[in-house]
Design a protein around this motif. Structure first.
Motif, PDB file in Angstrom:
ATOM      1  N   GLN A   1       0.831  -1.203   0.000  1.00 14.75           N
ATOM      2  CA  GLN A   1       0.000   0.000   0.000  1.00 14.75           C
ATOM      3  C   GLN A   1       0.874   1.265   0.000  1.00 14.75           C
ATOM      4  OE1 GLN A   1      -2.797  -0.382   3.180  1.00 14.75           O
ATOM      5  NE2 GLN A   1      -4.457   0.249   1.820  1.00 14.75           N
TER       6      GLN A   1
ATOM      7  N   LYS B   1       2.759   1.623  -3.390  1.00 20.24           N
ATOM      8  CA  LYS B   1       1.823   2.010  -4.451  1.00 20.24           C
ATOM      9  C   LYS B   1       1.445   3.486  -4.300  1.00 20.24           C
ATOM     10  CE  LYS B   1       1.188  -1.478  -7.146  1.00 20.24           C
ATOM     11  NZ  LYS B   1       1.500  -1.290  -8.577  1.00 20.24           N
ATOM     12  N   SER B   2       1.199   3.923  -3.056  1.00 21.85           N
ATOM     13  CA  SER B   2       0.779   5.318  -2.843  1.00 21.85           C
ATOM     14  C   SER B   2       1.916   6.284  -3.167  1.00 21.85           C
ATOM     15  CB  SER B   2       0.283   5.517  -1.412  1.00 21.85           C
ATOM     16  OG  SER B   2       1.387   5.503  -0.525  1.00 21.85           O
TER      17      SER B   2
ATOM     18  N   ASP C   1       5.025  -4.509  -9.297  1.00 20.63           N
ATOM     19  CA  ASP C   1       3.987  -5.193 -10.075  1.00 20.63           C
ATOM     20  C   ASP C   1       3.421  -6.418  -9.398  1.00 20.63           C
ATOM     21  OD1 ASP C   1       4.401  -3.544 -12.489  1.00 20.63           O
ATOM     22  OD2 ASP C   1       6.367  -4.517 -12.489  1.00 20.63           O
TER      23      ASP C   1
ATOM     24  N   VAL D   1      -1.615  -5.260  -7.268  1.00 17.53           N
ATOM     25  CA  VAL D   1      -0.465  -6.064  -7.693  1.00 17.53           C
ATOM     26  C   VAL D   1      -0.952  -7.448  -8.127  1.00 17.53           C
ATOM     27  CG1 VAL D   1       1.338  -4.949  -6.317  1.00 17.53           C
ATOM     28  CG2 VAL D   1      -0.064  -6.778  -5.285  1.00 17.53           C
TER      29      VAL D   1
END
Ligand code: G3I
Length: 317
Positions: free
Chosen positions: A191, A194-195, A201, A230
């Motif tokens: 998380q 990604k943020s 991936d 992902v």
């Protein structure tokens, strides 16, 4: 039909196996490994690791890794790179040199970009960061974390992305296959990365299990990861037992392989399953866990065990 062919027919990308260079002289072993209807993907068990690829600073050796990459190419199999940054099989020039943060950053960048760059275009996915967490969910206090904190993860991922923009970049770990403190830490890391827009991936769930002791909620755990954007894969599946093997243990192992493969089949974002070598002849387990073994779907003599039928049943689920 054979495992990879079946996995493909059911919409998965691959069913694969780990392998290792010393095994390449075993013709009977190679005949099965190289059947691309059985295995559509291979992972080098050792030969792309840091100690193999950059044993001293700036001196890169790719002969072992190249042999695995060439085998995949010849056989028409996908290749998983394993791995860029890991606390184990790490040369002492990395772990014991007292590098500053700036120095270690460039050491990581140089290693990841050189190794990933060397295999550019040949690799489906890379385990860029391997095993960052302890089982209690805290960060492993290796040289990377101790010097750079959590930032080493994004340093490695960014270097890998720049070196091969088409490779799927993974973080890979064990004991994250069911609910646990470690799983929670990995979910939180995904998380966060990604943020922050860090290239990531996939998450590799190694899947080193014990017969009769699978964690619950395998499918739900896969879904918790894929919900974060992902893909996932079981990257090192094997299911060991306390020896001697009995009919009951082999039957339970069959059931357990079925359960794990079924979980991947049930989740769209689970791209494939890799077993951590296909035969007990070359399994890592007995050396690491004395008294345990027979973790693979083929036995010492390269004959299929009940576990093989468990995988078939899982792929058909
Ligand atoms: O290369 C040396 C050789 O020179 C020496 O003569 C010989 C004597 O022991 O050892 C050789 O090194 C061995 C190496 O494999 C290469 O064969 C090591 O002792 C041995 O410990 C090492 O084991 C590997 C293990 O990782 C080390 O961490 C296993 O083959 C490999 O299957 C295993 O794979 C790991 C994944 O990378 C990460 N996830 C867990 C998985 C299982 O432990």
């Amino acid at each position: 039909s054979n495992l990879h062919a079946l996995a493909k027919s059911k919409g998965k990308l691959y069913f694969g196996s780990a392998t290792d260079n010393p095994e390449f002289t075993d013709a009977a072993y190679m005949a099965i490994l190289s059947d691309n209807t059985m295995f559509g993907q291979i992972t080098p068990g050792n030969s792309m690791k840091w100690d193999a690829t950059e044993p001293s600073q700036g001196q890169f050796t790719f002969s072992g890794g190249d042999a695995v990459a060439n085998l995949a190419k010849t056989n028409g199999q996908l290749l998983r790179g394993h791995n860029c940054v890991w606390y184990s099989q790490l040369p002492s020039w990395v772990s014991n040199s007292g590098f500053s943060a700036a120095e270690l950053t460039s050491v990581i960048q140089n290693h990841c970009s050189t190794v990933v760059g060397h295999y550019k275009g040949q690799v489906y996915s890379w385990d860029v960061v391997n095993e960052p967490f302890n089982d209690d969910g805290t960060w492993r206090t290796d040289v990377f974390y101790n010097t750079l904190g959590t930032s080493y993860v994004s340093i490695a991922l960014q270097a890998a992305r720049a070196a091969d923009p088409n490779a799927k970049l993974y973080i890979n770990d064990y004991n994250i296959e069911g609910p646990s403190a470690k799983t929670t830490s990995m979910l939180n890391l995904v998380q966060t990365l990604k943020s922050q827009g860090v290239p990531l991936d996939g998450i590799g769930l190694q899947g080193h299990f014990i017969v009769g002791e699978l964690p619950g909620n395998l499918q739900q755990t896969l879904e918790q990861f894929t919900a974060l954007g992902v893909e996932v894969a079981y990257t090192e599946l094997d299911i060991r037992m306390t020896l001697p093997a009995t009919q009951a243990l082999l039957t339970q192992q069959q059931k357990d392989y079925d359960t794990v493969v079924s979980a991947c089949m049930a989740v769209e974002g689970c791209v494939g399953v890799t077993i951590w070598d296909y035969t007990d002849k070359y399994s890592w387990v007995p050396q690491t866990f004395p008294g345990q073994g027979e973790a693979c779907p083929w036995d010492q003599n390269l004959a299929k065990k009940p576990a093989y039928d468990g995988i078939v049943s899982g792929l058909n689920s």
